[in-house]
Design an enzyme around this catalytic site. Structure first.
Site, short mmCIF file in Angstrom:
data_model
loop_
_atom_site.label_atom_id
_atom_site.label_comp_id
_atom_site.label_asym_id
_atom_site.label_seq_id
_atom_site.Cartn_x
_atom_site.Cartn_y
_atom_site.Cartn_z
N HIS A 196 62.88 41.19 32.16
CA HIS A 196 63.33 41.67 33.47
C HIS A 196 62.18 41.74 34.46
CE1 HIS A 196 61.82 45.87 32.94
NE2 HIS A 196 62.19 45.74 31.68
N ASP A 209 62.00 43.77 37.29
CA ASP A 209 61.70 45.03 37.97
C ASP A 209 60.81 45.94 37.15
OD1 ASP A 209 64.01 45.26 36.25
OD2 ASP A 209 64.39 47.24 37.10
N ASP A 237 55.55 46.31 31.56
CA ASP A 237 56.98 46.40 31.25
C ASP A 237 57.75 45.89 32.46
OD1 ASP A 237 59.53 47.12 30.52
OD2 ASP A 237 59.18 49.28 30.58
N GLU A 252 66.80 46.37 35.54
CA GLU A 252 66.87 46.90 34.18
C GLU A 252 66.47 48.37 34.14
OE1 GLU A 252 65.40 47.83 30.04
OE2 GLU A 252 64.38 47.99 31.99
N GLU A 253 65.48 48.72 34.96
CA GLU A 253 64.90 50.05 34.89
C GLU A 253 65.79 51.15 35.48
OE1 GLU A 253 62.52 50.73 33.13
OE2 GLU A 253 61.09 49.07 33.03
N ASP A 309 61.11 42.80 25.21
CA ASP A 309 61.05 44.07 25.95
C ASP A 309 60.90 45.26 25.02
OD1 ASP A 309 61.06 45.81 28.08
OD2 ASP A 309 63.21 45.74 28.41
N HIS A 368 55.75 53.14 31.40
CA HIS A 368 56.28 54.17 32.30
C HIS A 368 55.25 55.26 32.58
CE1 HIS A 368 60.82 53.15 31.50
NE2 HIS A 368 60.05 52.08 31.57
#
Length: 379
Positions: A81, A83, A111, A144-145, A168, A349
């Site tokens: 992904h 984003d 990520d 996705e996030e 991922d 994150h």
């Protein structure tokens, strides 16, 4: 095989230098589309961005396809992904030895860009080598996030592959996720009664106290090895001298077993409603099923294919159950057996996020070997 490590690194750095929070993926998506066209892929974008809940996004999911040269080989797709979990304005990347991290006060964006860069480099390798392969599709997703939304909005009919591989997950590279949970999200509005906190507190009904009572009597955190629950945010009250009349709580429950998710969801709903009622307040509980669970048998063809390829790439195949969801949850729900492959992303994150070039090289080799193994499968 010889991987072009300098080009792989350059691709990764190009990707992370695009500032791509959810709904703002257009510049990097268009760059990737142009790059893939030079590698012989046909590319298109769907309209997922126009159907996002809330405000629209800037561009849809990127769907790329390259016709195979091996007749009858099972088609496969690779996915990651675009984003990132938060914006990366002013990103400053530092490289120390093998490690790549953000020196700026931002996340790196590994990520999922350390999953995407190996996909792109593997496709470049295959184009340059000219070796035989089956049909290859790339599903490069948006949003996705913010709840796997891009994948949820993908039309399943667009998937042309028999098996899928999503890059991922965290290390060690060689590990495949074969089970992941379903998630329910909660938006709970507790309504009490406002009153002056000093002059007439007895005339009020505190929504915050009602929420506190409920949360204190709720089973949360690690429920068992397959089930978790969390209270994420609480917002309410107007001023310190007003008995709060409303509070909004955002929460979640997850489990790899549907019956357990149903039970945990029912428990949380019942406690919110019961404790609010006990104080003379009310609780309106909205529950949204965010994504379904999946479980693959370890002898399933997609895991066997991934394991053979891992061994060919010099990796040790591993198998993991996840506590989090990925776009793979939706792909499996669409009926395409899909596993999530480990990458080198760590501390995701957070502003301590990093990845390593050596692990991106390993992922690139793994992807190439998956393509080879698929081309050599019985058909």
């Amino acid at each position: 095989m010889t991987i072009n490590e300098s080009r792989l690194l350059e691709t990764f750095l190009t990707l992370v230098n695009f500032n791509t929070p959810s709904r703002h993926e257009k510049p990097v998506s268009e760059w990737a589309a142009q790059y893939l066209e030079t590698l012989g892929f046909s590319v298109e974008f769907d309209d997922a961005h126009e159907r996002l809940p809330g405000e629209p996004g800037s561009i849809g999911n990127l769907i790329a396809f390259k016709k195979g040269t091996v007749e009858g080989a099972p088609g496969i797709f690779f996915s990651s992904h675009f984003d990132t979990v938060e914006p990366t304005p002013g990103l400053e990347v530092k490289i120390e030895g093998d490690r790549i991290y953000a020196a700026s006060d931002t996340i790196l964006g590994a990520d999922d860009k350390c999953g995407m860069a190996p996909i792109l480099e593997a496709m470049a390798f295959l184009q340059e080598s000219g070796e035989a392969h089956g049909d290859i599709q790339l599903l490069l997703m948006i949003c996705e996030e913010i709840g796997l939304v891009g994948a949820r909005l993908l039309d399943p009919k667009r998937i042309k592959a028999k098996y899928g591989f999503v890059l991922d997950a965290g290390p060690p590279v060689g590990t495949m996720t074969y089970a992941a949970p379903a998630q329910n999200s909660f938006r709970v509005t507790i309504t009490g009664k406002q009153s002056h906190a000093g002059a007439a507190p007895e005339l009020g009904v505190s929504a915050i106290v009602a929420a506190s009572n409920a949360i204190s009597k709720m089973t949360l955190g690690r429920i068992d090895t397959e089930t978790t629950a969390n209270i994420g945010t609480i917002h309410g009250g107007l001023a310190r001298n007003i008995v709060p009349g409303e509070v909004v709580i955002i929460a979640e429950a997850r489990s790899r077993v549907q019956e357990k998710l149903v039970a945990q969801t029912a428990h949380m709903k019942e406690v919110f409603e019961r404790e609010a009622s006990a104080m003379g307040a009310s609780a309106h509980v909205e529950i949204i099923g965010e994504y379904p669970a999946y479980r693959l048998e370890k002898d399933s063809p997609v895991l066997q294919l991934g394991a053979r390829a891992a061994e060919a790439a010099g990796l040790t195949p591993g198998y993991a159950e996840s506590g989090g969801g990925s776009d793979g949850n939706h792909f499996n729900a669409f009926g395409v057996p899909t596993t999530v492959l480990a990458t080198g992303m760590q501390n995701v994150h957070t502003h301590d996020e990093f990845c390593t070039l050596s692990e991106m090289v390993l992922d690139t080799r793994w992807i190439i070997e998956i393509v080879r193994a698929a081309a050599q499968s019985e058909h």
